[in-house]
Design an enzyme around this catalytic site. Structure first.
Site, PDB file in Angstrom:
ATOM      1  N   LYS A 192       0.839  -1.211   0.000  1.00 60.94           N
ATOM      2  CA  LYS A 192       0.000   0.000   0.000  1.00 60.94           C
ATOM      3  C   LYS A 192       0.875   1.263   0.000  1.00 60.94           C
ATOM      4  CE  LYS A 192      -2.077  -1.173   3.877  1.00 60.94           C
ATOM      5  NZ  LYS A 192      -1.394  -2.462   4.144  1.00 60.94           N
ATOM      6  N   ARG A 236     -10.030   0.316   8.290  1.00 61.93           N
ATOM      7  CA  ARG A 236      -9.584  -1.047   8.563  1.00 61.93           C
ATOM      8  C   ARG A 236     -10.628  -1.854   9.310  1.00 61.93           C
ATOM      9  NH1 ARG A 236      -3.640  -0.093   8.691  1.00 61.93           N
ATOM     10  NH2 ARG A 236      -2.702  -2.111   9.077  1.00 61.93           N
ATOM     11  N   ARG A 286      11.628  -5.866   4.720  1.00 65.67           N
ATOM     12  CA  ARG A 286      11.406  -4.428   4.486  1.00 65.67           C
ATOM     13  C   ARG A 286      12.364  -3.554   5.293  1.00 65.67           C
ATOM     14  NH1 ARG A 286       5.669  -1.787   5.452  1.00 65.67           N
ATOM     15  NH2 ARG A 286       5.926  -2.762   7.481  1.00 65.67           N
ATOM     16  N   ARG A 288      11.075  -1.493  10.873  1.00 69.02           N
ATOM     17  CA  ARG A 288       9.974  -1.141  11.761  1.00 69.02           C
ATOM     18  C   ARG A 288       9.846  -2.118  12.923  1.00 69.02           C
ATOM     19  NH1 ARG A 288       4.760   0.290   8.159  1.00 69.02           N
ATOM     20  NH2 ARG A 288       3.781  -1.124   9.634  1.00 69.02           N
ATOM     21  N   ARG A 307      -0.565  -9.412  12.961  1.00 69.04           N
ATOM     22  CA  ARG A 307      -1.154  -8.404  12.055  1.00 69.04           C
ATOM     23  C   ARG A 307      -1.954  -9.096  10.949  1.00 69.04           C
ATOM     24  NH1 ARG A 307       4.193  -5.544  10.578  1.00 69.04           N
ATOM     25  NH2 ARG A 307       3.013  -4.323   9.070  1.00 69.04           N
TER      26      ARG A 307
HETATM   27  P1  AP5 Z   1       4.885  -1.610   1.775  1.00 70.55           P
HETATM   28  O1  AP5 Z   1       4.565  -0.728   0.601  1.00 70.55           O
HETATM   29  O2  AP5 Z   1       5.631  -1.022   2.916  1.00 70.55           O
HETATM   30  O3  AP5 Z   1       3.537  -2.358   2.265  1.00 70.55           O
HETATM   31  P2  AP5 Z   1       2.310  -1.817   3.121  1.00 70.55           P
HETATM   32  O4  AP5 Z   1       1.092  -2.451   2.560  1.00 70.55           O
HETATM   33  O5  AP5 Z   1       2.347  -0.325   3.214  1.00 70.55           O
HETATM   34  O6  AP5 Z   1       2.656  -2.507   4.503  1.00 70.55           O
HETATM   35  P3  AP5 Z   1       2.490  -1.956   5.993  1.00 70.55           P
HETATM   36  O7  AP5 Z   1       3.245  -2.903   6.884  1.00 70.55           O
HETATM   37  O8  AP5 Z   1       2.842  -0.505   6.073  1.00 70.55           O
HETATM   38  O9  AP5 Z   1       0.960  -2.171   6.203  1.00 70.55           O
HETATM   39  P4  AP5 Z   1       0.222  -2.197   7.531  1.00 70.55           P
HETATM   40  O10 AP5 Z   1      -1.164  -2.047   7.045  1.00 70.55           O
HETATM   41  O11 AP5 Z   1       0.492  -3.374   8.381  1.00 70.55           O
HETATM   42  O12 AP5 Z   1       0.880  -0.996   8.365  1.00 70.55           O
HETATM   43  P5  AP5 Z   1       0.357   0.443   8.781  1.00 70.55           P
HETATM   44  O13 AP5 Z   1       1.529   1.324   8.841  1.00 70.55           O
HETATM   45  O14 AP5 Z   1      -0.821   0.841   7.988  1.00 70.55           O
HETATM   46  O15 AP5 Z   1       5.698  -2.873   1.192  1.00 70.55           O
HETATM   47  C1  AP5 Z   1       6.193  -3.890   2.049  1.00 70.55           C
HETATM   48  C2  AP5 Z   1       7.503  -4.468   1.464  1.00 70.55           C
HETATM   49  O16 AP5 Z   1       7.210  -5.122   0.229  1.00 70.55           O
HETATM   50  C3  AP5 Z   1       8.570  -3.420   1.133  1.00 70.55           C
HETATM   51  O17 AP5 Z   1       9.834  -3.935   1.413  1.00 70.55           O
HETATM   52  C4  AP5 Z   1       8.396  -3.163  -0.382  1.00 70.55           C
HETATM   53  O18 AP5 Z   1       9.610  -2.767  -0.987  1.00 70.55           O
HETATM   54  C5  AP5 Z   1       7.927  -4.532  -0.857  1.00 70.55           C
HETATM   55  N1  AP5 Z   1       6.987  -4.473  -1.982  1.00 70.55           N
HETATM   56  C6  AP5 Z   1       5.912  -3.630  -2.090  1.00 70.55           C
HETATM   57  N2  AP5 Z   1       5.218  -3.900  -3.230  1.00 70.55           N
HETATM   58  C7  AP5 Z   1       5.881  -4.937  -3.834  1.00 70.55           C
HETATM   59  C8  AP5 Z   1       5.646  -5.681  -5.032  1.00 70.55           C
HETATM   60  N3  AP5 Z   1       4.591  -5.426  -5.836  1.00 70.55           N
HETATM   61  N4  AP5 Z   1       6.499  -6.675  -5.339  1.00 70.55           N
HETATM   62  C9  AP5 Z   1       7.559  -6.964  -4.527  1.00 70.55           C
HETATM   63  N5  AP5 Z   1       7.844  -6.290  -3.381  1.00 70.55           N
HETATM   64  C10 AP5 Z   1       7.003  -5.293  -3.044  1.00 70.55           C
HETATM   65  O19 AP5 Z   1      -0.176   0.146  10.267  1.00 70.55           O
HETATM   66  C11 AP5 Z   1       0.701  -0.187  11.315  1.00 70.55           C
HETATM   67  C12 AP5 Z   1      -0.096  -0.367  12.590  1.00 70.55           C
HETATM   68  O20 AP5 Z   1      -0.738   0.878  12.951  1.00 70.55           O
HETATM   69  C13 AP5 Z   1      -1.252  -1.384  12.527  1.00 70.55           C
HETATM   70  O21 AP5 Z   1      -0.811  -2.709  12.764  1.00 70.55           O
HETATM   71  C14 AP5 Z   1      -2.172  -0.864  13.637  1.00 70.55           C
HETATM   72  O22 AP5 Z   1      -1.704  -1.230  14.912  1.00 70.55           O
HETATM   73  C15 AP5 Z   1      -2.031   0.662  13.505  1.00 70.55           C
HETATM   74  N6  AP5 Z   1      -3.044   1.211  12.570  1.00 70.55           N
HETATM   75  C16 AP5 Z   1      -2.803   1.807  11.371  1.00 70.55           C
HETATM   76  N7  AP5 Z   1      -3.966   2.167  10.788  1.00 70.55           N
HETATM   77  C17 AP5 Z   1      -4.965   1.798  11.643  1.00 70.55           C
HETATM   78  C18 AP5 Z   1      -6.376   1.873  11.571  1.00 70.55           C
HETATM   79  N8  AP5 Z   1      -7.003   2.406  10.509  1.00 70.55           N
HETATM   80  N9  AP5 Z   1      -7.092   1.378  12.622  1.00 70.55           N
HETATM   81  C19 AP5 Z   1      -6.478   0.862  13.705  1.00 70.55           C
HETATM   82  N10 AP5 Z   1      -5.132   0.739  13.820  1.00 70.55           N
HETATM   83  C20 AP5 Z   1      -4.384   1.196  12.785  1.00 70.55           C
HETATM   84 MG    MG Z   2       2.582   1.068   4.838  1.00 71.45          MG
END
Ligand code: AP5
Ligand code: MG
Length: 223
Positions: free
Chosen positions: A15, A91, A130, A163, A174
């Protein structure tokens, strides 16, 4: 007309990577709930202290504070003028309903909800490798997207970091939370007819091409 997108999908699906490409190439405005929480944690605010307990365990931060935080962000001027790409919000079904209410009050609707889909084993590989830039947020992978110089960002020279929630146990939690609580949001958007499913198993460019081809189609229908 401003574009208002939701990027939906499991942790590590890409994402953040797609939000960055949409920002660089289409000048869309990325808003990541996870990034906002991490900034609050870094600034040691009350919200940050509260959120960190959930994030470290791989659980969702409660709906009430999350919705309040995102409502505040969505009411800012840049959103009114330029739209957004939401990454990580909504989410839960409650958050999706709250988002509709917030946008309704602003006289807005969503342009599209893009669900990026991959099997769990792909998520595990992506998150286990990552690395992110501490300064500009650029995302790398220790096997698939290496920086030119070890530990340093290609774009801004900033040091790279892993991270805290990218540890194996937290990643598994997760993923469990995603399947149990977040996946049902897909049904919510299926009913609204806004959902676009994208195969996320290919590289970032192929995923981006799928997102943009449909988006341009939708934009030309609207205009
Ligand atoms: P990346 O682009 O970083 O993936 P991502 O989907 O952004 O992954 P996140 O870990 O950031 O998602 P998340 O939803 O768990 O975390 P968030 O910060 O929202 O890519 C990942 C890796 O893959 C990288 O190394 C990249 O290079 C590689 N890659 C990407 N695309 C690729 C492809 N097509 N092919 C090959 N490699 C690829 O949330 C973190 C925490 O915050 C949650 O767990 C929760 O506790 C809290 N939180 C956040 N939002 C909420 C909410 N709305 N409600 C409640 N709690 C929340
Ligand atoms: Mg992210």
């Amino acid at each position: 007309m401003s574009t208002r997108l939701v990027l939906f999908g499991p942790p590590g699906v890409g994402k953040g990577t797609q939000a960055a490409l949409l920002q660089q190439r289409l000048r869309l405005n990325p808003i990541s709930s996870g990034d906002i929480f991490r900034k609050e944690i870094e600034a040691e605010t009350d919200l940050g202290r509260m959120a960190t307990r959930y994030i470290e365990r791989g659980e969702l931060v409660p709906n009430g504070v999350t919705i309040e935080m995102m409502a505040k962000r969505l009411r800012q001027d840049d959103v009114r003028q330029h739209g957004f790409v939401l990454d990580g919000f909504p989410r839960t079904v409650k958050q999706a309903e709250a988002l509709d209410e917030i946008l309704l009050k602003m006289d807005f609707g969503l342009t599209k909800v893009i669900s990026i889909e991959v099997p769990d084993e792909v998520v595990l590989h992506r998150l286990a490798g990552r690395m992110g830039c501490t300064k500009c947020g650029e995302i790398y992978h220790r096997e698939d997207k290496l920086p030119k110089r070890e530990g340093l960002c290609d774009k801004c020279n900033g040091p790279l970091f892993v991270r805290a929630d990218d540890q194996p146990d937290t990643i598994m939690e997760r993923l469990r939370v995603f399947h149990e609580t977040t996946e049902p949001v897909i049904d919510y958007y299926l009913k609204s007819g806004l959902l676009q499913r994208v195969n996320g198993t290919m590289g970032p460019e192929e995923t981006y091409a799928q997102i943009v081809s449909d988006l341009i189609h939708v934009m030309s229908e609207v205009s």
